[in-house]
Design an enzyme around this catalytic site. Structure first.
Site, PDB file in Angstrom:
ATOM      1  N   LYS A   1     -35.336 -29.474 -64.199  1.00 48.23           N
ATOM      2  CA  LYS A   1     -33.969 -29.005 -64.472  1.00 48.23           C
ATOM      3  C   LYS A   1     -34.070 -27.854 -65.464  1.00 48.23           C
ATOM      4  CE  LYS A   1     -29.384 -30.434 -65.994  1.00 48.23           C
ATOM      5  NZ  LYS A   1     -29.290 -30.052 -67.407  1.00 48.23           N
TER       6      LYS A   1
ATOM      7  N   ARG B   1     -20.209 -33.106 -68.180  1.00 45.75           N
ATOM      8  CA  ARG B   1     -19.040 -33.373 -69.024  1.00 45.75           C
ATOM      9  C   ARG B   1     -17.840 -33.855 -68.221  1.00 45.75           C
ATOM     10  NH1 ARG B   1     -19.356 -27.654 -71.671  1.00 45.75           N
ATOM     11  NH2 ARG B   1     -20.071 -27.325 -69.524  1.00 45.75           N
TER      12      ARG B   1
ATOM     13  N   GLN C   1     -35.873 -38.439 -66.915  1.00 47.87           N
ATOM     14  CA  GLN C   1     -36.147 -37.084 -67.391  1.00 47.87           C
ATOM     15  C   GLN C   1     -36.949 -37.108 -68.696  1.00 47.87           C
ATOM     16  OE1 GLN C   1     -33.407 -34.324 -69.521  1.00 47.87           O
ATOM     17  NE2 GLN C   1     -33.491 -33.093 -67.648  1.00 47.87           N
TER      18      GLN C   1
ATOM     19  N   CYS D   1     -33.050 -27.809 -72.371  1.00 46.96           N
ATOM     20  CA  CYS D   1     -32.388 -28.192 -73.617  1.00 46.96           C
ATOM     21  C   CYS D   1     -32.411 -27.031 -74.614  1.00 46.96           C
ATOM     22  CB  CYS D   1     -33.065 -29.414 -74.232  1.00 46.96           C
ATOM     23  SG  CYS D   1     -32.246 -29.913 -75.761  1.00 46.96           S
TER      24      CYS D   1
HETATM   25  C1  LIG Z   1     -23.676 -34.284 -74.546  1.00 43.81           C
HETATM   26  C2  LIG Z   1     -24.628 -33.574 -73.652  1.00 43.81           C
HETATM   27  C3  LIG Z   1     -25.954 -33.955 -73.616  1.00 43.81           C
HETATM   28  C4  LIG Z   1     -26.845 -33.319 -72.742  1.00 43.81           C
HETATM   29  N1  LIG Z   1     -28.123 -33.771 -72.657  1.00 43.81           N
HETATM   30  C5  LIG Z   1     -28.962 -33.255 -71.702  1.00 43.81           C
HETATM   31  C6  LIG Z   1     -30.246 -33.827 -71.478  1.00 43.81           C
HETATM   32  O1  LIG Z   1     -30.656 -34.806 -72.110  1.00 43.81           O
HETATM   33  N2  LIG Z   1     -31.022 -33.247 -70.517  1.00 43.81           N
HETATM   34  C7  LIG Z   1     -30.603 -32.170 -69.769  1.00 43.81           C
HETATM   35  O2  LIG Z   1     -31.339 -31.687 -68.901  1.00 43.81           O
HETATM   36  N3  LIG Z   1     -29.381 -31.650 -69.956  1.00 43.81           N
HETATM   37  C8  LIG Z   1     -28.546 -32.167 -70.883  1.00 43.81           C
HETATM   38  N4  LIG Z   1     -27.282 -31.676 -71.013  1.00 43.81           N
HETATM   39  C9  LIG Z   1     -26.829 -30.620 -70.090  1.00 43.81           C
HETATM   40  C10 LIG Z   1     -26.129 -31.248 -68.875  1.00 43.81           C
HETATM   41  O3  LIG Z   1     -27.041 -32.009 -68.099  1.00 43.81           O
HETATM   42  C11 LIG Z   1     -25.481 -30.171 -67.978  1.00 43.81           C
HETATM   43  O4  LIG Z   1     -26.491 -29.332 -67.476  1.00 43.81           O
HETATM   44  C12 LIG Z   1     -24.475 -29.324 -68.740  1.00 43.81           C
HETATM   45  O5  LIG Z   1     -23.613 -30.135 -69.510  1.00 43.81           O
HETATM   46  C13 LIG Z   1     -23.634 -28.479 -67.776  1.00 43.81           C
HETATM   47  O6  LIG Z   1     -22.965 -29.281 -66.853  1.00 43.81           O
HETATM   48  P1  LIG Z   1     -21.411 -29.699 -67.041  1.00 43.81           P
HETATM   49  O7  LIG Z   1     -20.629 -28.433 -67.186  1.00 43.81           O
HETATM   50  O8  LIG Z   1     -21.099 -30.456 -65.779  1.00 43.81           O
HETATM   51  O9  LIG Z   1     -21.323 -30.537 -68.265  1.00 43.81           O
HETATM   52  C14 LIG Z   1     -26.400 -32.265 -71.909  1.00 43.81           C
HETATM   53  C15 LIG Z   1     -25.071 -31.869 -71.978  1.00 43.81           C
HETATM   54  C16 LIG Z   1     -24.191 -32.509 -72.820  1.00 43.81           C
HETATM   55  C17 LIG Z   1     -22.760 -32.071 -72.834  1.00 43.81           C
END
Ligand SMILES: Cc1cc2nc3c(=O)[nH]c(=O)nc-3n(C[C@H](O)[C@H](O)[C@H](O)COP(=O)(O)O)c2cc1C
Length: 363
Positions: free
Chosen positions: A148, A234, A79, A109
């Site tokens: 995404k 998460r 990504q 992001c």
């Molecule tokens: C610590 C952390 C870092 C993240 N970094 C990215 C990232 O680098 N790129 C991205 O598209 N989403 C990033 N996200 C978003 C996650 O990919 C995901 O879309 C978001 O956490 C919701 O999903 P979940 O409820 O399963 O955590 C990040 C989320 C967290 C918690």
């Protein structure tokens, strides 16, 4: 309407089986974590943490290191985040040459330092520019391109369906949607109705994301929305076996339940991997402390353990604390003294801005 549970889906010739995807997470989904998740099983596709095209195309060594992966991580998506179409396309070419199966564009992001430069979820506010980026990247690589997104910038500008159609029009071959707006950050609940609307509106595969903490959450989302894949972030930090458990539950098999001894062994294995990956012992310890916190939510004595872990200064001290706590708890678990973990144990938020700082500490 209830949809059937899929067993796999494909992004062109890349088969994703089971249809479960490890979410990109800055500061978390480095090669060591991805390898660990892959080894524990049940994941069909993994995505790197986001990588700056500015860093990559200006020859930043740390950024180049973030692109490193091992063949057993495949199929793997790299990504990128950025705003300059040429640099985005240059970076995509580098990823293709490095052997990535897919290239993904971050349009979600919410971190200020990313959106401030017009990247990440800022791209959702400038769809003509997003189209220029996607077309240029599409022109320059032959492997599938994916994006995404979040649902929109705020509740007054929900653009997920428009972006889905635009992306498809630009030759994008799959779209992942985190069901929150940029302004929402990580508050409230992910809106899977919008994800379902995108699924109805496009013919490319749609991957839904947001708040999947248990196998049952993923199954419900597949059934309710008809998405092709479910992405977990998460939930995988708190429970790296979630993919295996979900895949088993989807096949009607009773999901594997790791013992606390198994959790201890995974933490120690991860620590070893991090010591090899991170530039300093302190950086490796930071990563392990983060995972310790996730693994011990809801366990007796977990809060005291987390404080002790947080204050550990040296590698051996940290290893001893992990071994001691999980061995003691494992004995109590084996003796039937521990209640099953409450569901809220898996619900703590990790803020992405924090993660960006951590990512830099060990990039
Ligand atoms: C610590 C952390 C870092 C993240 N970094 C990215 C990232 O680098 N790129 C991205 O598209 N989403 C990033 N996200 C978003 C996650 O990919 C995901 O879309 C978001 O956490 C919701 O999903 P979940 O409820 O399963 O955590 C990040 C989320 C967290 C918690």
């Amino acid at each position: 309407m209830t949809f059937a549970l899929p067993t796999a889906f494909s992004i062109r010739d890349v088969v994703i089986r089971p249809p479960l995807v490890l979410a990109p997470m800055a500061g978390v989904t480095d090669s060591a974590f991805r390898g660990l998740i892959k080894r524990l099983g049940g994941v069909g596709l993994i995505v790197t943490e986001f990588i700056s095209v500015e860093g990559l195309t200006r020859g930043n060594l740390k950024t180049h290191k973030m692109m490193k992966f091992t063949p057993d991580e495949r199929p793997l998506s790299i990504q990128f985040f950025g705003v300059d179409p040429k640099r985005m396309a240059d970076a995509a070419e580098v990823a293709q040459e490095a052997g990535a199966d897919l290239v993904d564009v971050n349009c979600g992001c919410p971190a200020k330092k990313v959106v401030g430069r017009g990247a990440g979820s800022s791209l959702l506010r400038d769809l003509p520019h997003l189209a220029v980026i996607l077309r240029e990247m599409r022109r320059r690589i032959s492997i599938p391109l994916t994006i995404k997104i979040r649902t929109g910038w705020d509740d007054n500008s929900i653009v997920a369906v428009d972006v889905g159609k635009l992306a498809e029009d630009c030759g994008v071959e799959a779209i992942a949607i985190h069901g929150r707006t940029r302004v929402q950050g990580y508050s409230g609940q992910a809106n899977w109705d919008i994800i379902a609307q995108v699924k109805q509106a496009v013919s490319i595969p749609v991957i839904g994301c947001g708040d999947v903490r248990q196998p049952a959450d993923a199954i419900r989302r597949f059934r309710e929305t008809g998405v092709d894949g479910v992405m977990i972030g998460r939930g995988a930090m708190a429970n790296p076996w979630i993919f295996r458990q979900t895949a088993e539950a989807m096949q009607g098999v009773r999901p594997y339940r790791p013992t606390l001894y198994a959790k201890r062994d995974v933490l120690l294995e991860y620590f070893d991997l991090m010591l090899g990956e991170c530039p300093t012992e302190t950086a490796a310890m930071g990563k392990v402390k983060q995972l310790c916190a996730q693994f011990t939510k809801g366990l007796p004595g977990g809060a005291i353990f987390r404080t002790q872990v947080f204050h550990s200064q040296a590698r051996l001290e940290l290893t001893d604390r992990i071994t001691d706590y999980f061995t003691r708890m494992g004995e109590r678990e084996a003796a039937g003294e521990l209640l099953p973990e409450p569901e809220e144990a898996l619900a703590e938020e990790v803020l992405p801005d924090d993660a960006c700082h951590r990512a830099q500490a060990c990039a």
